[in-house]
Design a protein around this motif. Structure first.
Motif, PDB file in Angstrom:
ATOM      1  N   MET A  23       0.837  -1.194   0.000  1.00  9.85           N
ATOM      2  CA  MET A  23       0.000   0.000   0.000  1.00  9.85           C
ATOM      3  C   MET A  23       0.875   1.247   0.000  1.00  9.85           C
ATOM      4  O   MET A  23       0.659   2.184  -0.779  1.00  9.85           O
ATOM      5  CB  MET A  23      -0.889  -0.030   1.249  1.00  9.85           C
ATOM      6  N   ALA A  24       1.874   1.239   0.869  1.00 11.16           N
ATOM      7  CA  ALA A  24       2.726   2.420   0.989  1.00 11.16           C
ATOM      8  C   ALA A  24       3.475   2.684  -0.316  1.00 11.16           C
ATOM      9  O   ALA A  24       3.549   3.822  -0.786  1.00 11.16           O
ATOM     10  CB  ALA A  24       3.711   2.236   2.134  1.00 11.16           C
ATOM     11  N   ALA A  28       2.912   5.975  -2.579  1.00 12.26           N
ATOM     12  CA  ALA A  28       4.013   6.918  -2.748  1.00 12.26           C
ATOM     13  C   ALA A  28       4.260   7.187  -4.233  1.00 12.26           C
ATOM     14  O   ALA A  28       4.575   8.307  -4.629  1.00 12.26           O
ATOM     15  CB  ALA A  28       5.276   6.383  -2.084  1.00 12.26           C
ATOM     16  N   ILE A  31       1.192   9.344  -5.566  1.00  6.47           N
ATOM     17  CA  ILE A  31       1.000  10.693  -5.040  1.00  6.47           C
ATOM     18  C   ILE A  31       1.816  11.716  -5.821  1.00  6.47           C
ATOM     19  O   ILE A  31       1.400  12.859  -5.991  1.00  6.47           O
ATOM     20  CB  ILE A  31       1.332  10.747  -3.524  1.00  6.47           C
ATOM     21  N   PHE A 103     -16.482   5.642   4.802  1.00  4.32           N
ATOM     22  CA  PHE A 103     -15.255   6.066   4.137  1.00  4.32           C
ATOM     23  C   PHE A 103     -15.473   6.324   2.645  1.00  4.32           C
ATOM     24  O   PHE A 103     -14.845   7.188   2.043  1.00  4.32           O
ATOM     25  CB  PHE A 103     -14.238   4.947   4.377  1.00  4.32           C
ATOM     26  N   VAL A 154     -10.223  12.827  -1.903  1.00  6.53           N
ATOM     27  CA  VAL A 154      -9.366  11.736  -1.443  1.00  6.53           C
ATOM     28  C   VAL A 154      -8.795  12.047  -0.066  1.00  6.53           C
ATOM     29  O   VAL A 154      -8.771  11.201   0.824  1.00  6.53           O
ATOM     30  CB  VAL A 154      -8.180  11.494  -2.393  1.00  6.53           C
ATOM     31  N   GLN A 392      -0.717   4.296  13.041  1.00  9.39           N
ATOM     32  CA  GLN A 392      -0.672   2.882  13.417  1.00  9.39           C
ATOM     33  C   GLN A 392      -0.714   2.745  14.933  1.00  9.39           C
ATOM     34  O   GLN A 392      -0.257   3.635  15.623  1.00  9.39           O
ATOM     35  CB  GLN A 392       0.587   2.228  12.836  1.00  9.39           C
ATOM     36  N   ILE A 395      -6.173   1.568  11.634  1.00 11.18           N
ATOM     37  CA  ILE A 395      -6.494   1.965  10.258  1.00 11.18           C
ATOM     38  C   ILE A 395      -7.563   3.043  10.322  1.00 11.18           C
ATOM     39  O   ILE A 395      -7.545   4.000   9.552  1.00 11.18           O
ATOM     40  CB  ILE A 395      -6.896   0.758   9.387  1.00 11.18           C
ATOM     41  N   THR A 402      -5.347  -2.019  12.151  1.00 10.70           N
ATOM     42  CA  THR A 402      -4.954  -2.410  10.805  1.00 10.70           C
ATOM     43  C   THR A 402      -4.921  -3.930  10.662  1.00 10.70           C
ATOM     44  O   THR A 402      -5.279  -4.467   9.625  1.00 10.70           O
ATOM     45  CB  THR A 402      -3.588  -1.790  10.478  1.00 10.70           C
TER      46      THR A 402
HETATM   47  C1  HEM Z   1      -1.170   9.613  -1.338  1.00 12.64           C
HETATM   48  C2  HEM Z   1      -0.355   9.782  -0.442  1.00 12.64           C
HETATM   49  C3  HEM Z   1      -0.236   8.783   0.632  1.00 12.64           C
HETATM   50  C4  HEM Z   1       0.914   8.209   1.045  1.00 12.64           C
HETATM   51  C5  HEM Z   1       2.281   8.448   0.476  1.00 12.64           C
HETATM   52  C6  HEM Z   1       0.577   7.303   2.095  1.00 12.64           C
HETATM   53  C7  HEM Z   1       1.484   6.560   2.779  1.00 12.64           C
HETATM   54  C8  HEM Z   1       1.169   5.453   3.483  1.00 12.64           C
HETATM   55  C9  HEM Z   1       2.110   4.644   4.194  1.00 12.64           C
HETATM   56  C10 HEM Z   1       3.599   4.920   4.315  1.00 12.64           C
HETATM   57  C11 HEM Z   1       1.429   3.594   4.706  1.00 12.64           C
HETATM   58  C12 HEM Z   1       1.999   2.443   5.472  1.00 12.64           C
HETATM   59  C13 HEM Z   1       1.854   2.608   6.947  1.00 12.64           C
HETATM   60  C14 HEM Z   1       2.727   1.619   7.657  1.00 12.64           C
HETATM   61  O1  HEM Z   1       3.488   0.906   7.019  1.00 12.64           O
HETATM   62  O2  HEM Z   1       2.675   1.598   8.886  1.00 12.64           O
HETATM   63  C15 HEM Z   1       0.051   3.761   4.341  1.00 12.64           C
HETATM   64  C16 HEM Z   1      -0.957   2.930   4.694  1.00 12.64           C
HETATM   65  C17 HEM Z   1      -2.266   3.148   4.343  1.00 12.64           C
HETATM   66  N1  HEM Z   1      -2.823   4.304   3.817  1.00 12.64           N
HETATM   67 FE1  HEM Z   1      -1.830   5.908   3.276  1.00 12.64          FE
HETATM   68  N2  HEM Z   1      -0.758   7.327   2.303  1.00 12.64           N
HETATM   69  C18 HEM Z   1      -1.295   8.216   1.423  1.00 12.64           C
HETATM   70  C19 HEM Z   1      -2.596   8.583   1.284  1.00 12.64           C
HETATM   71  C20 HEM Z   1      -3.646   7.810   1.716  1.00 12.64           C
HETATM   72  C21 HEM Z   1      -5.008   8.115   1.473  1.00 12.64           C
HETATM   73  C22 HEM Z   1      -5.515   9.352   0.764  1.00 12.64           C
HETATM   74  C23 HEM Z   1      -5.710   7.078   2.003  1.00 12.64           C
HETATM   75  C24 HEM Z   1      -7.161   6.868   2.061  1.00 12.64           C
HETATM   76  C25 HEM Z   1      -8.022   7.647   1.683  1.00 12.64           C
HETATM   77  C26 HEM Z   1      -4.769   6.140   2.554  1.00 12.64           C
HETATM   78  C27 HEM Z   1      -5.076   4.930   3.105  1.00 12.64           C
HETATM   79  C28 HEM Z   1      -4.150   4.052   3.610  1.00 12.64           C
HETATM   80  C29 HEM Z   1      -4.473   2.729   4.036  1.00 12.64           C
HETATM   81  C30 HEM Z   1      -5.847   2.086   3.970  1.00 12.64           C
HETATM   82  C31 HEM Z   1      -3.294   2.155   4.503  1.00 12.64           C
HETATM   83  C32 HEM Z   1      -3.101   0.774   5.043  1.00 12.64           C
HETATM   84  C33 HEM Z   1      -3.246   0.697   6.493  1.00 12.64           C
HETATM   85  C34 HEM Z   1      -2.089   1.283   7.195  1.00 12.64           C
HETATM   86  O3  HEM Z   1      -1.011   0.666   7.229  1.00 12.64           O
HETATM   87  O4  HEM Z   1      -2.296   2.399   7.703  1.00 12.64           O
HETATM   88  N3  HEM Z   1      -3.529   6.628   2.385  1.00 12.64           N
HETATM   89  N4  HEM Z   1      -0.085   4.906   3.591  1.00 12.64           N
END
Ligand code: HEM
Ligand code: HDD
Ligand code: HEM
Lengths: 480, 333
Positions: A23-24, A28, A31, A103, A154, A392, A395, A402
Motif C-alpha cells: 500500500m505504501a 508513494a 502521489i 469512508f 481523497v 498505526q 487503520i 490495521t
Molecule cells: C497519497 C499519499 C499517501 C501516502 C504516500 C501514504 C502513505 C502510506 C504509508 C507509508 C502507509 C503504510 C503505513 C505503515 O506501514 O505503517 C500507508 C498505509 C495506508 N494508507 Fe496511506 N498514504 C497516502 C494517502 C492515503 C489516502 C488518501 C488514504 C485513504 C483515503 C490512505 C489509506 C491508507 C491505508 C488504507 C493504509 C493501510 C493501512 C495502514 O497501514 O495504515 N492513504 N499509507
C-alpha cells in the motif's frame, strides 16, 4: 502458501507487513503523479494566458509542451490510481466491508471530479490545433477546479481515517447510520486538505522549475528556459509560506487529537510541561540520542507557553503506540527542514525579483532550484509517513486496528514483487518518454521552425505580437 | 423501489456504460493486436489510435465509478468479492496498468521498435483485462462468492461459466469496436478500411453470438436461478438483444450505416440488463440480496445525490468530448 508458512513470521503478520508495504509503495508512487495532475494545469494555464494576453510566443510554446508532458503523467496517474482503488478491496477487505459505507462517500464524490478532469484534459490536450485560442484556454480551466475537488475528496477520506466521526455503530460494530456531511468535514479535513493542496502546487511547481534550471545550468539560457523557471517557481514560492503556516496548524491539531502520533513524531517520552524540542536524533526509551535539543520549545510550539503540558508515550497503552518512532521523528524533521529551506529559496527569489525583475544571477540560485523539485517530493513522502505510520496500529483511529482489516489472501508478497517490477518498468519508460519529448523539443528549438505555433494559420488568432507588446524579456539578460 | 434498489440501478448503469465504452476500447486493442506486421497493420492501427486517443481515459473512469459505488453502497458484497476473486482481479489490475501506459506512451514516441513493444503491451493487455473482468462477473453470477468472503481463490473462477463470460466479454468488445470503426472509417472516407472492419465486425458478431448461446447452455447446467429468470422475466431483453444483433448483421451486409452504432450498442445494453434482471434481487446469487448488503440509508441517499449531480455535470461534458472528437476537432498533434 506453504513457502510463507515455513517462514518464522505467522502468516497473518506477514500478510499485514506485505499489505502495508505494498500500500505504501503504490501510494508513494501515485502521489507524485497526483500532485502533478492537481497543480500542473494551473501552471500550464498561466503560461497559456501569458501567451494569449501578451502575445508571448515563448510562454505559448511552454504551455503547449507542458500539456504534452501532462498527457503522459496523467495516464500514469490514472492507471496507478486505479490500482489503488483495487487495493482497497484486495488488501483491506475487512476495512471496506465495515466502513466502506462511511469512508466511501468521499470517493463517490471524487468520481465526479475524476470524470470531469479526464474529459477536459482530453479536450485541452488535443484541442490545440483546431479550437480557437480563448475557447481552448477556457476548456482547460475546469481541470484546475477538478484537481482541487479531487484532492479534497481523497484527502478528506484520509482525514476521516485519522479523525473518524459521523457514523453510528450497532452492538456488533456494524455501521447502521451515517452523517455524510460530518464524514466529509471531519476535524482533520481543515488542515489535511489545504496542506495537501499546497504540497501539490509546491511539488509540481518546483519540479517543473528544477527541470528548466538544470537546462540553464547546462548553458541553455534563452528566454524560453528563463520563463520555464520563472512561471512554475513563482507559483511554488507563493504556496510555500502558506504551507508552513498550515503545517504548523496541523501539528498543533495533532497534539490535541492524536497525542500518540504527536508524542512519537516529537520523541516525547514523559508527559509534562516544558518539553524539549529535539531536532534530529534517534528515539530511545530513555531519551533522544544525538539530537540538537532546544529546551521548552516543544511546549511553546504546541500552546504558545513553556507551561503547556504535552502528552508523552508513557500515557499511551503499549498496544496503541505507533511503531518506529525514530522513523516518524526523522520524517517529521525532514519535512519541516525542507519546508524551511524552500521558504529560504522563496524569500531569495522574491526579494531579487522585487528589486530587479529578474532571476538571481548566481549559479547557486539555479543549483538550489535544481534540487528543489526532488526536495519537495521528499517532504511530501515524509509528510505521508508521519500521517500514516503515525496513525498505526489503527487503520481507523480508535475504531479498527490495521491487523483486523487485512486480507487473508495468500501470496501478497508475490503480488508485491510483481508490482515492484511493473512500477519499475512503468517509471523508467515514463521518464524515457518524457526525455524523448524534451530532446525533440530541443531539436525543434535549434531549427526554430514555427510548425508548432498553435491555433490554425499563423496570425489568424491575433497571436502575433502587436508591436511593443510581445516578447518582453523575462528575467533580464540572463544569469551570469 | 427502495433506495438500495436505486443504488443497484446506478451500479448497473455504470456497468452498462463501462461495458459499452470500456468494452469498445478493449476491443479496439484486440484489432490492434491482430492487425498484422508494422506495414500491413499501419492503416487500421492509425485509425484505431485516432479514434481512441481523446476518449480512452474518460471511458476508463466508468470502472472507477463501478468500484466506488460498489464499495460505498454495498460494502459487504465488495469485501466478499474482493477477498474471493483476488486472483483475476489482480491480473486485471496489472492489465489496466500495462494497457493504459502502453497506449499513452506509444502515442508520444516515434521510434518504431519502442512503438512496437509498447503497442504489444497495450494490445495484449486489451485482451487479457476484459477476459479477467468477465471471469469475475461470471463467478459472481455462478454463485461462487460466499457471503463473508474468503472463498476459494481458484475454483471460484476456474469454472465453465466464468471462463465463458470472460470470452464473451472479449468478443463483445471486439464486436462493438469493429462496428464503431466501420463508422469512423466511413467518415474518414476510407472505403478499404470500411470493408476491412465490416469483415471483422461480422466475424466478431458471430463469435460473440456463439459464446452467448453456449453460455446459455452452461447456465442451464450450473446456475439455474439465473437461467430460469433469464428465460422468464428477462426474456424480452434477451429477444431485444438478439434482434439488435441480427439487425446489425443485416445492415453490415447491405452497407447501411445510419443507426448502425445505436443498434450494436443496443444489443450489448440489452444483454447487460437482461443479466441484471436475471440476478435480481440478488447481488450475490443466491446468497446475498441487494437489500441485505446495502449501506445505511443516509449513505445511499448520498450516493444517489452524487449520481444526480454527476448526471448533470459529467454527461454534458462527456457529450461535448464525444462531439468534438467526432467532429475531428481533437487531433493527436
Ligand atoms: C497519497 C499519499 C499517501 C501516502 C504516500 C501514504 C502513505 C502510506 C504509508 C507509508 C502507509 C503504510 C503505513 C505503515 O506501514 O505503517 C500507508 C498505509 C495506508 N494508507 Fe496511506 N498514504 C497516502 C494517502 C492515503 C489516502 C488518501 C488514504 C485513504 C483515503 C490512505 C489509506 C491508507 C491505508 C488504507 C493504509 C493501510 C493501512 C495502514 O497501514 O495504515 N492513504 N499509507
Ligand atoms: C511539499 C510538501 C510539504 C512541506 C514543505 C510540509 N509538509 Fe507537512 N505534510 C505534507 C507535505 C508537506 C503532506 C502532503 O505529505 C502531508 C501528509 C498528509 C497531509 O495532510 O499532508 C503532511 C503532513 C503533515 C503533518 C501530519 C498531519 C496528519 O497526520 O494528519 C504535520 C503535523 C505536518 N505535515 C506539519 C508540517 C510543518 C510544521 C511543515 C513546515 C514547517 C510542513 N508540514 C511542511
Ligand atoms: C488512497 C488513495 C488514492 C486512491 C484510491 C486514488 C485513486 C485514483 C484513481 C482511481 C485515479 C484514476 C482516475 C482516472 O481514471 O482519471 C486517480 C487519479 C488521480 N488521483 Fe488519486 N488516488 C488516491 C490518492 C490521491 C491523492 C492523495 C491525491 C491528491 C492529492 C490524488 C489525486 C489524483 C489526481 C489529481 C488524479 C488524476 C490523474 C492525474 O492527474 O494523475 N490521488 N487516483
Amino acid at each position: 502458501m506453504p513457502l510463507l508458512d515455513a517462514l518464522p513470521l505467522a502468516a497473518s503478520q506477514s500478510n499485514l507487513l506485505a499489505a502495508r508495504e505494498l500500500m505504501a509503495f503504490t501510494l508513494a508512487f501515485h502521489i507524485v503523479l497526483a500532485c502533478i495532475g492537481v497543480a500542473l494545469p494551473a501552471i500550464i494555464l498561466t503560461a497559456n494566458w501569458l501567451g494569449l494576453k501578451r502575445g508571448d510566443d515563448d510562454a505559448m510554446r511552454l504551455a503547449r509542451r507542458w500539456s504534452k508532458a501532462m498527457a503522459v503523467t496523467f495516464a500514469v496517474g490514472a492507471v496507478t490510481g486505479t490500482v489503488l482503488s483495487f487495493e482497497f478491496g484486495l488488501l483491506w477487505p475487512r476495512f471496506m466491508e465495515r466502513f466502506g459505507d462511511a469512508f466511501g462517500i468521499a470517493f463517490a464524490i471524487e468520481g465526479i471530479f475524476f470524470f470531469t478532469e479526464a474529459i477536459f484534459l482530453a479536450i485541452y490536450i488535443y484541442g490545440w490545433k483546431r479550437l480557437s485560442g480563448w475557447a481552448h484556454f477556457w476548456s482547460g480551466v475546469p481541470m484546475v477546479i477538478t484537481g482541487i475537488g479531487g484532492a479534497f475528496s481523497v484527502v478528506t477520506a484520509n482525514a476521516w481515517m485519522n479523525q473518524p466521526q459521523g457514523f453510528t455503530l450497532d452492538a456488533g460494530g456494524k455501521v447502521v447510520g451515517t452523517d455524510p456531511l460530518e464524514i466529509l468535514f471531519n476535524p482533520a479535513t481543515g488542515y489535511e486538505v489545504p496542506h495537501m493542496l499546497l504540497a501539490a502546487y509546491m511539488v509540481a511547481g518546483f519540479l517543473v522549475a528544477s527541470i528548466y534550471a538544470v537546462g540553464m545550468l547546462r548553458g541553455r539560457r534563452d528566454r524560453l528556459h528563463r520563463l520555464g523557471v520563472v512561471i512554475p517557481l513563482t507559483i511554488a514560492c507563493i504556496a510555500t509560506p502558506i504551507q508552513l503556516f498550515v503545517g504548523d496548524t496541523a501539528a498543533r491539531a495533532i497534539a490535541d487529537h492524536q497525542p500518540a502520533k504527536f508524542a512519537a513524531m516529537e520523541c516525547i517520552q514523559e508527559t509534562g510541561p516544558d518539553q524539549t524540542e529535539y531536532i534530529g536524533g534517534i528515539c530511545t526509551d530513555d531519551g533522544v540520542k544525538g539530537a540538537i535539543p532546544i529546551p521548552g520549545l516543544d511546549s511553546f510550539l504546541v500552546g504558545f507557553s513553556r507551561d503547556t503540558v504535552v502528552t508523552g508515550l508513557d500515557q499511551i497503552p503499549d498496544n496503541e503506540e505507533p511503531p518506529a518512532d525514530t522513523l516518524l521523528h526523522l520524517s517529521f524533521d525532514a519535512m519541516v527542514g525542507i519546508g524551511t529551506a524552500l521558504m529560504g529559496l522563496a524569500i531569495w527569489f522574491g526579494f531579487v525579483w522585487w528589486r530587479r525583475r529578474e532571476l538571481p544571477r548566481t549559479r547557486w540560485f539555479l543549483r538550489a532550484v535544481a534540487v528543489s523539485g526532488i526536495a519537495s517530493v521528499l517532504a511530501l513522502w515524509c509528510g505521508w509517513i508521519v500521517t500514516e505510520v503515525g496513525r498505526q496500529p489503527w487503520i481507523v483511529q480508535g475504531f479498527m486496528r490495521t491487523e483486523e482489516a487485512v486480507t487473508e489472501a495468500e501470496g501478497i508478497w508475490f503480488a508485491f514483487a510483481g508490482v515492484l517490477l511493473l512500477y519499475a518498468g512503468l517509471g523508467t519508460v515514463a521518464i524515457l518518454v518524457l526525455r524523448t519529448l524534451s530532446r525533440r523539443w530541443r531539436e525543434e528549438d535549434e531549427e526554430t521552425d514555427d510548425s508548432e505555433t498553435p491555433y490554425g494559420p499563423p496570425g489568424s488568432m491575433g497571436l502575433n505580437p502587436e508591436p511593443g507588446s510581445g516578447n518582453r524579456p523575462v528575467g533580464g539578460k540572463g544569469v551570469a | 423501489m427502495t433506495r438500495a434498489d436505486v443504488a443497484a440501478v446506478i451500479l448497473w448503469t455504470g456497468a452498462t456504460l463501462y461495458a459499452v465504452f470500456g468494452g469498445a476500447d478493449f476491443g479496439a486493442g484486440l484489432w490492434d493486436l491482430i492487425a498484422g506486421g508494422a506495414e500491413k497493420g499501419a492503416r487500421p492501427r492509425a485509425l484505431i489510435e485516432r479514434s481512441l486517443t481523446p476518449v480512452w481515459e474518460a471511458n476508463h473512469v466508468w470502472l472507477i465509478f463501478i468500484l466506488v459505488v460498489l464499495w460505498t453502497a454495498f460494502p459487504e458484497a465488495f469485501g466478499a468479492i474482493m477477498s474471493t476473486l483476488y486472483v483475476p482481479l489482480t491480473l486485471a489490475a496489472f492489465g489496466i496498468v500495462l494497457r493504459g501506459a502502453g497506449f499513452a506512451f506509444r502515442e508520444s514516441i516515434r521510434s518504431i521498435e519502442a512503438k512496437r513493444a509498447l503497442g504489444a503491451s497495450f494490445a495484449l493487455s486489451s485482451v487479457l483485462t476484459p477476459f479477467f473482468m468477465g471471469t469475475v462477473v461470471g463467478a459472481i453470477a455462478d454463485g461462487n462468492v460466499p457471503v463473508g468472503g474468503d472463498g476459494d481463490p481458484f475454483s471460484s473462477w476456474l469454472q465453465p461459466l466464468p471462463l465463458f463470460t470472460g470470452a464473451l466479454f472479449v468478443a463483445s468488445g471486439a464486436y462493438l469496436a469493429a462496428v464503431f470503426l466501420v463508422v469512423d472509417a466511413r467518415r474518414a472516407g476510407d472505403a478499404d478500411l470500411e470493408g476491412y472492419f465490416v469483415r471483422r465486425a461480422l466475424t466478431a458478431a458471430l463469435v460473440a453470438g456463439a459464446f452467448a448461446v453456449a453460455g446459455l447452455f452452461v447456465l442451464h447446467a450450473d446456475t439455474r436461478y439465473v437461467y430460469d429468470r433469464l428465460t422468464d422475466q428477462a426474456l424480452p431483453l434477451v429477444v431485444v438483444s438478439a434482434l439488435c444483433g441480427l439487425g446489425v448483421l443485416v445492415m453490415l451486409l447491405r452497407g447501411a450505416r445510419r443507426g448502425l452504432r445505436p443498434l450494436a450498442v443496443g444489443a450489448v445494453v440489452a444483454v447487460v440488463w437482461g443479466w441484471g434482471v436475471a440476478q435480481f434481487p440478488y447481488l450475490l446469487p443466491t446468497s446475498l440480496k441487494i437489500a441485505e448488503s446495502a449501506a445505511p440509508p443516509e449513505t445511499l441517499a448520498a450516493v444517489i445525490v452524487v449520481f444526480l449531480i454527476a448526471a448533470v455535470v459529467v454527461l454534458p461534458a462527456l457529450g461535448l468530448l464525444y462531439w468534438l472528437s467526432q467532429k475531428e476537432l481533437l487531433s493527436g498533434e
